[in-house]
Design a protein around this motif. Sequence first.
Motif, short mmCIF file in Angstrom:
data_model
loop_
_atom_site.label_atom_id
_atom_site.label_comp_id
_atom_site.label_asym_id
_atom_site.label_seq_id
_atom_site.Cartn_x
_atom_site.Cartn_y
_atom_site.Cartn_z
N ASP A 204 35.00 18.35 98.17
CA ASP A 204 33.55 18.37 97.97
C ASP A 204 32.84 19.25 99.00
O ASP A 204 31.78 18.89 99.51
CB ASP A 204 32.97 16.95 98.00
N GLY A 205 33.45 20.37 99.33
CA GLY A 205 32.85 21.30 100.28
C GLY A 205 32.98 20.90 101.74
O GLY A 205 32.51 21.62 102.62
N GLN A 206 33.57 19.78 102.02
CA GLN A 206 33.75 19.29 103.39
C GLN A 206 35.23 19.36 103.77
O GLN A 206 36.09 19.04 102.96
CB GLN A 206 33.29 17.83 103.51
N HIS A 207 35.49 19.74 105.01
CA HIS A 207 36.87 19.76 105.50
C HIS A 207 37.33 18.33 105.77
O HIS A 207 36.75 17.64 106.60
CB HIS A 207 36.99 20.60 106.77
N VAL A 208 38.36 17.92 105.06
CA VAL A 208 38.98 16.62 105.33
C VAL A 208 39.89 16.76 106.54
O VAL A 208 39.87 15.94 107.45
CB VAL A 208 39.77 16.13 104.09
N VAL A 209 40.69 17.82 106.53
CA VAL A 209 41.61 18.11 107.63
C VAL A 209 41.63 19.62 107.85
O VAL A 209 41.64 20.40 106.90
CB VAL A 209 43.05 17.63 107.31
N ARG A 210 41.67 20.00 109.12
CA ARG A 210 41.83 21.41 109.48
C ARG A 210 42.73 21.45 110.70
O ARG A 210 42.35 21.01 111.78
CB ARG A 210 40.48 22.04 109.80
N ARG A 211 43.94 21.98 110.50
CA ARG A 211 44.90 22.06 111.59
C ARG A 211 45.43 23.48 111.71
O ARG A 211 45.65 24.15 110.72
CB ARG A 211 46.10 21.15 111.35
N LYS A 212 45.64 23.89 112.95
CA LYS A 212 46.26 25.19 113.21
C LYS A 212 47.48 24.96 114.06
O LYS A 212 47.49 24.13 114.95
CB LYS A 212 45.28 26.13 113.91
N ASN A 213 48.50 25.76 113.80
CA ASN A 213 49.73 25.69 114.57
C ASN A 213 49.47 26.28 115.95
O ASN A 213 48.75 27.26 116.10
CB ASN A 213 50.82 26.47 113.84
N ALA A 214 50.09 25.71 116.96
CA ALA A 214 49.91 26.17 118.34
C ALA A 214 50.43 27.59 118.54
O ALA A 214 50.00 28.29 119.45
CB ALA A 214 50.61 25.22 119.31
N GLN B 10 41.89 15.97 87.08
CA GLN B 10 40.74 16.79 87.45
C GLN B 10 40.90 17.22 88.91
O GLN B 10 41.44 16.47 89.72
CB GLN B 10 39.43 16.00 87.30
N PRO B 11 40.42 18.40 89.27
CA PRO B 11 40.54 18.84 90.66
C PRO B 11 39.73 17.93 91.59
O PRO B 11 38.57 17.62 91.30
CB PRO B 11 39.96 20.25 90.66
N ILE B 12 40.36 17.51 92.69
CA ILE B 12 39.65 16.66 93.66
C ILE B 12 39.52 17.32 95.03
O ILE B 12 38.69 16.93 95.83
CB ILE B 12 40.31 15.26 93.81
N ALA B 13 40.35 18.32 95.29
CA ALA B 13 40.30 18.99 96.59
C ALA B 13 41.07 20.30 96.50
O ALA B 13 41.76 20.55 95.51
CB ALA B 13 40.88 18.10 97.69
N LYS B 14 40.95 21.12 97.54
CA LYS B 14 41.70 22.37 97.64
C LYS B 14 42.49 22.38 98.93
O LYS B 14 41.98 21.98 99.98
CB LYS B 14 40.77 23.57 97.61
N LEU B 15 43.71 22.84 98.82
CA LEU B 15 44.60 22.98 99.96
C LEU B 15 44.74 24.47 100.27
O LEU B 15 44.98 25.28 99.38
CB LEU B 15 45.97 22.39 99.63
#
Length: 160
Positions: free
Chosen positions: A92-102, A126-131
């Motif tokens: 829904d346009g909000q980041h649920v998780v955002r991770r970057k590798n070290a 139905q689409p619920i999120a994007k990865l």
Amino acid sequence: MIIKKAHSLSTRIVLSVALVFFVLFFAIFLVFDKITKDALYTAEKDKAEIIAEMIAPILAVELYLGRNENVSALAGQITANPNILSFELVKDGQHVVRRKNAQIGSTNTDENFNVEKELMHPVTKQPIAKLYLAYSSDHYHHLSGQYRIVFLIILGVSSL
């Protein structure tokens, strides 16, 4: 006194054969290099897409059930892989998780394989999120460099 260069027929033939061999050698190298790079690029891109396809259903179920802590734990496990440079999950346009590798600082992010995958609701489809995954291109560059060296050695030896 003017010195004339002797260009005998045999010298011309030898130089012509050497020139033709060099042009042929260069053309064969370019063709095989292009074919190999395309094949390796496709294989690495497919690996990134397979990873996204594999984890998408698990993430969709966890999101559907509202288990964001499990989604965060999965993101941590996924970014522990040195080839996964970043993991983003947007709902829904909000980041649920955002991770970057070290290890992302040592890699050029412009040349990475970026994969985008829709997460589908387990019941309604139905689409619920994007990865969004960023997969490292280091392995691709390493393999293409190794192949180039081996191919040059083989062509060099076979030309003798």
